[in-house]
Design a protein around this motif. Sequence first.
Motif, PDB file in Angstrom:
ATOM      1  N   PRO A  44       7.409  10.343 -18.249  1.00 52.46           N
ATOM      2  CA  PRO A  44       7.329  10.052 -16.804  1.00 52.46           C
ATOM      3  C   PRO A  44       8.539   9.276 -16.281  1.00 52.46           C
ATOM      4  CG  PRO A  44       5.662   8.836 -18.045  1.00 52.46           C
ATOM      5  CD  PRO A  44       6.323   9.739 -19.018  1.00 52.46           C
ATOM      6  N   VAL A  45       8.704   9.336 -14.971  1.00 53.55           N
ATOM      7  CA  VAL A  45       9.770   8.598 -14.297  1.00 53.55           C
ATOM      8  C   VAL A  45       9.580   7.102 -14.593  1.00 53.55           C
ATOM      9  CG1 VAL A  45      10.746   8.006 -12.051  1.00 53.55           C
ATOM     10  CG2 VAL A  45       9.870  10.316 -12.461  1.00 53.55           C
ATOM     11  N   GLU A  87       9.571   3.385 -13.802  1.00 54.63           N
ATOM     12  CA  GLU A  87       9.383   2.715 -12.513  1.00 54.63           C
ATOM     13  C   GLU A  87       9.839   1.261 -12.575  1.00 54.63           C
ATOM     14  OE1 GLU A  87       5.229   3.256 -12.545  1.00 54.63           O
ATOM     15  OE2 GLU A  87       5.289   5.322 -11.822  1.00 54.63           O
ATOM     16  N   ARG A 124      -3.185   5.710  -8.193  1.00 48.47           N
ATOM     17  CA  ARG A 124      -2.528   5.147  -7.012  1.00 48.47           C
ATOM     18  C   ARG A 124      -3.207   5.572  -5.723  1.00 48.47           C
ATOM     19  NH1 ARG A 124       0.688   1.141  -8.829  1.00 48.47           N
ATOM     20  NH2 ARG A 124       1.937   1.795 -10.595  1.00 48.47           N
ATOM     21  N   SER A 125      -2.914   4.811  -4.672  1.00 55.09           N
ATOM     22  CA  SER A 125      -3.438   5.100  -3.345  1.00 55.09           C
ATOM     23  C   SER A 125      -3.215   6.566  -2.992  1.00 55.09           C
ATOM     24  CB  SER A 125      -2.720   4.202  -2.336  1.00 55.09           C
ATOM     25  OG  SER A 125      -3.202   4.437  -1.052  1.00 55.09           O
ATOM     26  N   GLY A 126      -4.256   7.241  -2.537  1.00 57.09           N
ATOM     27  CA  GLY A 126      -4.122   8.648  -2.152  1.00 57.09           C
ATOM     28  C   GLY A 126      -4.419   9.614  -3.287  1.00 57.09           C
ATOM     29  N   GLN A 127      -4.503   9.112  -4.515  1.00 52.77           N
ATOM     30  CA  GLN A 127      -4.803  10.004  -5.630  1.00 52.77           C
ATOM     31  C   GLN A 127      -6.310  10.070  -5.839  1.00 52.77           C
ATOM     32  OE1 GLN A 127      -2.369   8.236  -8.796  1.00 52.77           O
ATOM     33  NE2 GLN A 127      -1.049  10.021  -8.643  1.00 52.77           N
ATOM     34  N   ARG A 163      -2.508   5.894 -16.810  1.00 54.43           N
ATOM     35  CA  ARG A 163      -1.654   5.282 -15.801  1.00 54.43           C
ATOM     36  C   ARG A 163      -2.522   4.784 -14.650  1.00 54.43           C
ATOM     37  NH1 ARG A 163       3.577   7.993 -14.318  1.00 54.43           N
ATOM     38  NH2 ARG A 163       4.285   5.952 -14.965  1.00 54.43           N
ATOM     39  N   PRO A 164      -1.981   3.849 -13.864  1.00 47.02           N
ATOM     40  CA  PRO A 164      -2.776   3.405 -12.719  1.00 47.02           C
ATOM     41  C   PRO A 164      -3.038   4.572 -11.766  1.00 47.02           C
ATOM     42  CG  PRO A 164      -0.855   1.991 -13.040  1.00 47.02           C
ATOM     43  CD  PRO A 164      -0.689   3.162 -13.954  1.00 47.02           C
ATOM     44  N   ARG A 174      -9.913  -1.315  -7.600  1.00 45.23           N
ATOM     45  CA  ARG A 174      -9.758  -1.699  -6.190  1.00 45.23           C
ATOM     46  C   ARG A 174     -10.065  -0.543  -5.240  1.00 45.23           C
ATOM     47  NH1 ARG A 174      -4.762  -4.304  -8.200  1.00 45.23           N
ATOM     48  NH2 ARG A 174      -5.255  -6.503  -8.441  1.00 45.23           N
ATOM     49  N   LEU A 186      -0.621  -6.437  -7.963  1.00 46.44           N
ATOM     50  CA  LEU A 186      -1.246  -5.345  -7.215  1.00 46.44           C
ATOM     51  C   LEU A 186      -0.652  -3.998  -7.601  1.00 46.44           C
ATOM     52  CD1 LEU A 186      -1.531  -7.049  -3.734  1.00 46.44           C
ATOM     53  CD2 LEU A 186      -3.415  -5.953  -4.931  1.00 46.44           C
ATOM     54  N   LEU A 187       0.654  -3.952  -7.838  1.00 49.26           N
ATOM     55  CA  LEU A 187       1.297  -2.661  -8.082  1.00 49.26           C
ATOM     56  C   LEU A 187       1.409  -2.328  -9.574  1.00 49.26           C
ATOM     57  CD1 LEU A 187       4.047  -2.683  -5.334  1.00 49.26           C
ATOM     58  CD2 LEU A 187       2.095  -1.163  -5.499  1.00 49.26           C
ATOM     59  N   ARG A 188       1.384  -3.325 -10.412  1.00 47.16           N
ATOM     60  CA  ARG A 188       1.400  -3.101 -11.863  1.00 47.16           C
ATOM     61  C   ARG A 188       2.584  -2.247 -12.299  1.00 47.16           C
ATOM     62  NH1 ARG A 188      -3.716  -4.612 -13.482  1.00 47.16           N
ATOM     63  NH2 ARG A 188      -3.960  -3.218 -15.240  1.00 47.16           N
ATOM     64  N   VAL A 189       3.752  -2.639 -11.808  1.00 51.69           N
ATOM     65  CA  VAL A 189       4.995  -1.969 -12.192  1.00 51.69           C
ATOM     66  C   VAL A 189       5.934  -3.089 -12.635  1.00 51.69           C
ATOM     67  CG1 VAL A 189       6.984  -0.702 -11.291  1.00 51.69           C
ATOM     68  CG2 VAL A 189       4.688  -0.073 -10.567  1.00 51.69           C
ATOM     69  N   GLN A 210       4.319  10.226  -9.564  1.00 52.25           N
ATOM     70  CA  GLN A 210       3.574  10.702 -10.731  1.00 52.25           C
ATOM     71  C   GLN A 210       3.186  12.163 -10.622  1.00 52.25           C
ATOM     72  OE1 GLN A 210       0.072   8.367 -11.502  1.00 52.25           O
ATOM     73  NE2 GLN A 210       1.264   6.482 -11.396  1.00 52.25           N
ATOM     74  N   SER A 211       3.090  12.666  -9.382  1.00 52.16           N
ATOM     75  CA  SER A 211       2.626  14.048  -9.261  1.00 52.16           C
ATOM     76  C   SER A 211       3.727  15.020  -8.857  1.00 52.16           C
ATOM     77  CB  SER A 211       1.469  14.129  -8.265  1.00 52.16           C
ATOM     78  OG  SER A 211       1.857  13.601  -7.025  1.00 52.16           O
ATOM     79  N   SER A 221      -6.053   1.698  -7.692  1.00 57.97           N
ATOM     80  CA  SER A 221      -5.515   0.984  -6.534  1.00 57.97           C
ATOM     81  C   SER A 221      -6.384   1.194  -5.302  1.00 57.97           C
ATOM     82  CB  SER A 221      -4.118   1.489  -6.211  1.00 57.97           C
ATOM     83  OG  SER A 221      -3.227   1.151  -7.232  1.00 57.97           O
ATOM     84  N   ASN A 222      -6.204   0.339  -4.304  1.00 55.09           N
ATOM     85  CA  ASN A 222      -6.841   0.545  -3.000  1.00 55.09           C
ATOM     86  C   ASN A 222      -6.469   1.927  -2.490  1.00 55.09           C
ATOM     87  OD1 ASN A 222      -6.173  -2.699  -2.814  1.00 55.09           O
ATOM     88  ND2 ASN A 222      -8.125  -2.077  -1.951  1.00 55.09           N
ATOM     89  N   ASP A 272       2.445   1.826  -3.335  1.00 58.86           N
ATOM     90  CA  ASP A 272       1.454   2.361  -4.254  1.00 58.86           C
ATOM     91  C   ASP A 272       1.337   3.870  -4.061  1.00 58.86           C
ATOM     92  OD1 ASP A 272      -0.538   1.490  -6.249  1.00 58.86           O
ATOM     93  OD2 ASP A 272      -1.935   2.466  -4.899  1.00 58.86           O
ATOM     94  N   ARG A 273       1.323   4.265  -2.785  1.00 54.59           N
ATOM     95  CA  ARG A 273       1.208   5.689  -2.465  1.00 54.59           C
ATOM     96  C   ARG A 273       2.407   6.456  -3.017  1.00 54.59           C
ATOM     97  NH1 ARG A 273      -0.814   9.261   1.738  1.00 54.59           N
ATOM     98  NH2 ARG A 273      -1.246  10.958   0.321  1.00 54.59           N
ATOM     99  N   LEU A 275       4.299   5.640  -5.463  1.00 58.14           N
ATOM    100  CA  LEU A 275       4.235   5.675  -6.932  1.00 58.14           C
ATOM    101  C   LEU A 275       3.331   6.816  -7.391  1.00 58.14           C
ATOM    102  CD1 LEU A 275       4.075   1.845  -7.533  1.00 58.14           C
ATOM    103  CD2 LEU A 275       5.704   3.356  -8.662  1.00 58.14           C
ATOM    104  N   GLY A 276       2.238   7.023  -6.659  1.00 58.18           N
ATOM    105  CA  GLY A 276       1.354   8.145  -6.972  1.00 58.18           C
ATOM    106  C   GLY A 276       2.054   9.476  -6.783  1.00 58.18           C
ATOM    107  N   ILE A 277       2.860   9.562  -5.733  1.00 57.11           N
ATOM    108  CA  ILE A 277       3.581  10.808  -5.469  1.00 57.11           C
ATOM    109  C   ILE A 277       4.636  11.047  -6.562  1.00 57.11           C
ATOM    110  CG2 ILE A 277       5.188  11.892  -3.842  1.00 57.11           C
ATOM    111  CD1 ILE A 277       3.474  10.569  -1.617  1.00 57.11           C
ATOM    112  N   ARG A 302       0.825  -1.201   0.000  1.00 60.48           N
ATOM    113  CA  ARG A 302       0.000   0.000   0.000  1.00 60.48           C
ATOM    114  C   ARG A 302       0.872   1.269   0.000  1.00 60.48           C
ATOM    115  NH1 ARG A 302      -5.378   1.722   1.487  1.00 60.48           N
ATOM    116  NH2 ARG A 302      -5.992  -0.421   1.220  1.00 60.48           N
TER     117      ARG A 302
END
Lengths: 270, 257
Positions: free
Chosen positions: A173-174, A176, B151-154, B148-149, B188, A202-205, A161-162, B170-171, A154-155, A157-159, A151
Motif C-alpha cells: 500500500p501507499v 502514509e 476510513r470515513s466514507g468507506q 487497516r483503519p 468511531r 484520530l487519524l492513526r497515521v 486505499q481504494s 473512523s467517524n 480521513d476520507r 486516506l480511504g480513497i 475528517r
Amino acid sequence: MTRVIVVTSGKGGVGKTTSSASFASGLALRGFKTAVIDFDVGLRNLDLIMGCERRVVYDFVNVISGDANLHQALIKDRHCENLFVLPASQTRDKDALTEEGVEKVLNDLKHMGFDYVICDSPAGIEHGAIMALTFADEAIVVTNPEVSSIRDSDRILGILQSKSRRARDGQEPVKEHLLITRYSAKRVDEGEMLSYKDVQELLRVPLIGVIPESESVLQASNSGTPVIHTKDEDAADAYQDVVARFLGEERELRFVNFEKPGLFKRLFGG
Amino acid sequence: MSKPIEFKTGTLSAMSAIIRELDNVRLADTMHTMLGGLGEFFAGEATVIDLTQLTKAPERADWAGLLSLLRRYGLQPIAVRQAPEHLVESARKAGLAILSADAGRMSAERPVAAPTAPAPVAPAPEPAQASLDMPAPPTGTATMIIERPLRSGQQIYARGSDVVILGGVSNGAEIIADGSIHCYGPLRGRALAGAQGHTAARIITTCFAPELVSIAGVYRTFERGIAANLAGKPAHAVLRANAAGQQTLNIETLQLD
C-alpha cells in the motif's frame, strides 16, 4: 528509482501547495533531482508560491495533450539547482487530465532520472485529486488541527486505499505520512486547538512533522520563495525536519510546546 | 437462436419499510433522527413499503415524495404491501407493484425503518413472528479480518461471518457483519452486527466511541454523546431480553486486564 509522492488533504486552504513547495525544495537542497507538479488544473497556485509564474509558457495539460514536450514545459526553480516545476493550466478543461496522460508524464520523468516527483493535489475528492494520488508511492496528508480538516483527511486516506494504482493492483500500500500545519502551541495550551497527539490519535497515521502557524509563511508565499528558504524561522526549520524525517533521519518534534513568556520578555518584547 | 427476452420467476429478499403513518414530513423527521441524518444509509436494497400496520389511511398519498425520501437513504422502493383500496391506483401510477397482505411475508427481524419508533431503540418485533423467522446464526464462513483503519466514507460488509478490525473505524465509516463485530482500536463510525437478524451477534471494541451501533436491527445512536463510563472504554453491545420479553440493546463495559 523515482518515488512519486502526493501531497493531499481533502480540505482546501490547509497548506498543501505551501507544503509541496517547501518539501520539494528541501529534497532538492539535499541534492535530489526533484520535480513538483501542480494538479490543480484551472486554478494555478504552485507557480506563484515558487515564484516562477512569469516564466510559464507551457503547462501540464500542454504536455499531456502533446502540444509541448516535458523539456519545454519544466521550469527550473530559481532557488535550487535540482528542482523543476510543472505548472497547472489555468484555462483548460479539468477532464484534460487523463489517467494515461498522467502516467506517461510520470514515466517520462522517471526516464529523465528524477529521484522524487511531488504531486500537489487540488482540494476535494474530484477528478484532479484522484489523478494526483493515483500513481503515488507515498502520500503526505496535510491536516490542520481542527475537526473538519481531520475528517476530510480521513476520507482522502480511504480513497488512497481504494483508488491508488498500488491499491488497485494489490501491491504494497501507499506509505502514509501525516503533516500537521498551522499549529499554534499557544492555542493548544489554552485548550482552543486540538493537540498534535489528538490529531494523530484520530487519524492513526505516522506523524512526519508539525509546522507552526507563522506569518512568515504568508510573506514567503507572497514573495514567491518557498518558506523553507527563510532563515531563522520556525516554519522553515520545521519543514527541514520534515524532509530529514522523510529521508529516514531521527528528529525530535519542535515547536509543539508553548512556553509562557517570562516577565522580562513581557515587559520588553521578544 | 436465443430469444432476446425470457421470463422466469424468482424470489427476492427485500427490505421492508413498515410505515405506520403516511405523513412524509413526519417520516422525514423520524428517519433523520433514526438514521443519524446520513444519506445512503442503505445500499440500494429493494424495498417493500409495508402498510399493514398503517394506523390511519390518509385521503391521498404523496407517493413521489415518499419514494424520493426512501431513495435519499439508499433504499430502492419496488412495491407497496396492503395499500388501502383508494390509494392503490395512485401507487400503481407511481410505479409501485401492489402486493396483498400475505404476499411476500417478511421477517420482522430487522425493523430498521419503523417510523413511529420511540427512538433511540427500535421497537422489538412481535415475539411470535420473530421466533418463527429467526435466521440461523451464520456458520461456516471464515472470519473477515481488516488490518487497516476503516476510513470515513468507506463501508465494509462481512457477509455471513464475523469481522475483526485491527485498525479502528473512523467517524463516517461503516462496518456491517452478519455475525459479530470485533474492533481492536477506536470504534468511531457505525457498526451494524447481525445484519441478517442474528440476535446473538455482538459488537465488541477496545474503545467505544461509535456514531451508531445496531444488532439485528435494534439500534442506538449517540447524537447526545456517550455515557462517561463507556466513552473511549472497552465495551460490548449485546441484545438481552427484558422483563417483558423484549430484546433491548445493552452496552456494557468490559474488563480487559
